[in-house]
Design a protein around this motif. Structure first.
Motif, PDB file in Angstrom:
ATOM      1  N   ALA A 180       1.374  -1.439  -0.032  1.00 21.08           N
ATOM      2  CA  ALA A 180      -0.115   0.104  -0.318  1.00 21.08           C
ATOM      3  C   ALA A 180       1.119   1.414   0.208  1.00 21.08           C
ATOM      4  O   ALA A 180       0.623   1.894  -1.075  1.00 21.08           O
ATOM      5  N   GLU A 181       2.056   1.325   1.272  1.00 20.27           N
ATOM      6  CA  GLU A 181       3.300   2.333   0.363  1.00 20.27           C
ATOM      7  C   GLU A 181       3.310   2.433  -0.552  1.00 20.27           C
ATOM      8  O   GLU A 181       3.238   4.023  -1.052  1.00 20.27           O
ATOM      9  N   GLY A 182       3.959   1.681  -1.154  1.00 20.27           N
ATOM     10  CA  GLY A 182       4.235   1.855  -3.021  1.00 20.27           C
ATOM     11  C   GLY A 182       3.596   2.403  -3.942  1.00 20.27           C
ATOM     12  O   GLY A 182       3.797   2.979  -3.806  1.00 20.27           O
ATOM     13  N   LEU A 183       2.382   1.761  -4.021  1.00 21.59           N
ATOM     14  CA  LEU A 183       1.116   2.359  -4.272  1.00 21.59           C
ATOM     15  C   LEU A 183       1.009   3.414  -4.327  1.00 21.59           C
ATOM     16  O   LEU A 183       1.039   4.304  -5.418  1.00 21.59           O
ATOM     17  N   ALA A 184       1.092   4.315  -3.199  1.00 15.40           N
ATOM     18  CA  ALA A 184       0.422   5.394  -2.365  1.00 15.40           C
ATOM     19  C   ALA A 184       1.812   6.440  -3.276  1.00 15.40           C
ATOM     20  O   ALA A 184       2.037   7.341  -3.496  1.00 15.40           O
ATOM     21  N   HIS A 185       2.949   5.931  -3.046  1.00 16.41           N
ATOM     22  CA  HIS A 185       4.579   6.660  -3.624  1.00 16.41           C
ATOM     23  C   HIS A 185       3.702   6.639  -5.229  1.00 16.41           C
ATOM     24  O   HIS A 185       4.502   7.713  -5.795  1.00 16.41           O
ATOM     25  N   PHE A 186       4.231   5.549  -5.549  1.00 18.07           N
ATOM     26  CA  PHE A 186       3.682   5.396  -7.159  1.00 18.07           C
ATOM     27  C   PHE A 186       2.844   6.865  -7.232  1.00 18.07           C
ATOM     28  O   PHE A 186       2.730   7.381  -8.720  1.00 18.07           O
ATOM     29  N   ASN A 187       1.510   6.395  -6.823  1.00 19.64           N
ATOM     30  CA  ASN A 187       1.042   7.366  -7.457  1.00 19.64           C
ATOM     31  C   ASN A 187       0.476   8.749  -7.073  1.00 19.64           C
ATOM     32  O   ASN A 187       0.386   9.558  -7.915  1.00 19.64           O
ATOM     33  N   ALA A 188       1.450   9.091  -6.000  1.00 20.22           N
ATOM     34  CA  ALA A 188       1.846  10.514  -5.357  1.00 20.22           C
ATOM     35  C   ALA A 188       2.784  11.214  -6.852  1.00 20.22           C
ATOM     36  O   ALA A 188       1.697  12.261  -6.947  1.00 20.22           O
ATOM     37  N   SER A 189       3.616  10.116  -6.725  1.00 22.25           N
ATOM     38  CA  SER A 189       4.615  10.473  -7.973  1.00 22.25           C
ATOM     39  C   SER A 189       4.074  10.931  -9.766  1.00 22.25           C
ATOM     40  O   SER A 189       4.091  11.801 -10.461  1.00 22.25           O
ATOM     41  N   ILE A 190       3.308  10.446  -9.823  1.00 19.11           N
ATOM     42  CA  ILE A 190       2.190  10.777 -10.781  1.00 19.11           C
ATOM     43  C   ILE A 190       1.239  11.214 -10.965  1.00 19.11           C
ATOM     44  O   ILE A 190       1.411  12.532 -12.055  1.00 19.11           O
ATOM     45  N   GLU A 191       0.813  12.102  -9.754  1.00 16.74           N
ATOM     46  CA  GLU A 191       0.150  13.579  -9.235  1.00 16.74           C
ATOM     47  C   GLU A 191       1.543  14.443  -9.425  1.00 16.74           C
ATOM     48  O   GLU A 191       0.477  15.629  -9.670  1.00 16.74           O
ATOM     49  N   ARG A 192       2.499  14.314  -9.775  1.00 16.78           N
ATOM     50  CA  ARG A 192       3.216  16.085  -9.437  1.00 16.78           C
ATOM     51  C   ARG A 192       3.812  16.439 -10.192  1.00 16.78           C
ATOM     52  O   ARG A 192       3.186  16.056 -11.595  1.00 16.78           O
TER      53      ARG A 192
END
Length: 143
Positions: A131-143
């Motif tokens: 979950a933490e890895g996916l959240a980090h991935f999604n945050a990177s997409i939204e930057r």
């Protein structure tokens, strides 16, 4: 290109494929949301409250015309409705309807059930890390 990135791309492709297979496995009598975009938009309206087309477009980094087409489906199916801006602005806003809330809850339940089956043997630590890895991935997409 780093080999690790190629591995991630392959795994994401497989996730997309498995998601499509799971979607087609639903019983025909189940009334599911037909589009992933409907689920995503309705989730945002449910969590954030009424939003304009422009606000939705900005939230998802999409062109307003794309969001307009996607929200037209929600309006046509009675899953969202147009309302005057509660804050007095000029733009009309979209609000999720009771039927939209019901359908999002059903779709979420279906997805959570499928994930719980796939992840049933994972430890709590593995789930938290994923979950933490996916959240980090999604945050990177939204930057």
């Amino acid at each position: 290109m780093r080999e690790e990135i190629a591995d991630i791309e392959r795994e994401l492709m497989l996730i997309g494929r498995y998601k499509e297979l799971a979607t087609t496995a639903a019983a025909p009598e189940e009334r599911r949301l037909e589009r992933a975009s409907s689920y995503i938009l309705l989730n945002r309206l449910e969590s954030e409250g009424p939003m304009s087309i422009g606000q939705l477009a900005q939230a998802f980094n999409l062109d307003a015309s794309t969001v307009n087409r996607q929200t037209a489906v929600l309006l046509r199916e009675g899953l969202a409705e147009r309302i005057p801006d509660p804050e007095g602005g000029m733009a009309r806003k979209l609000r999720i309807t009771d039927e939209g809330v019901r359908r999002v809850a059903g779709e979420r339940g279906y997805r959570l059930h499928g994930l719980s089956i796939v992840l049933k043997d994972w430890t709590r630590e593995e789930l938290l890390s994923f979950a933490e890895g996916l959240a980090h991935f999604n945050a990177s997409i939204e930057r």
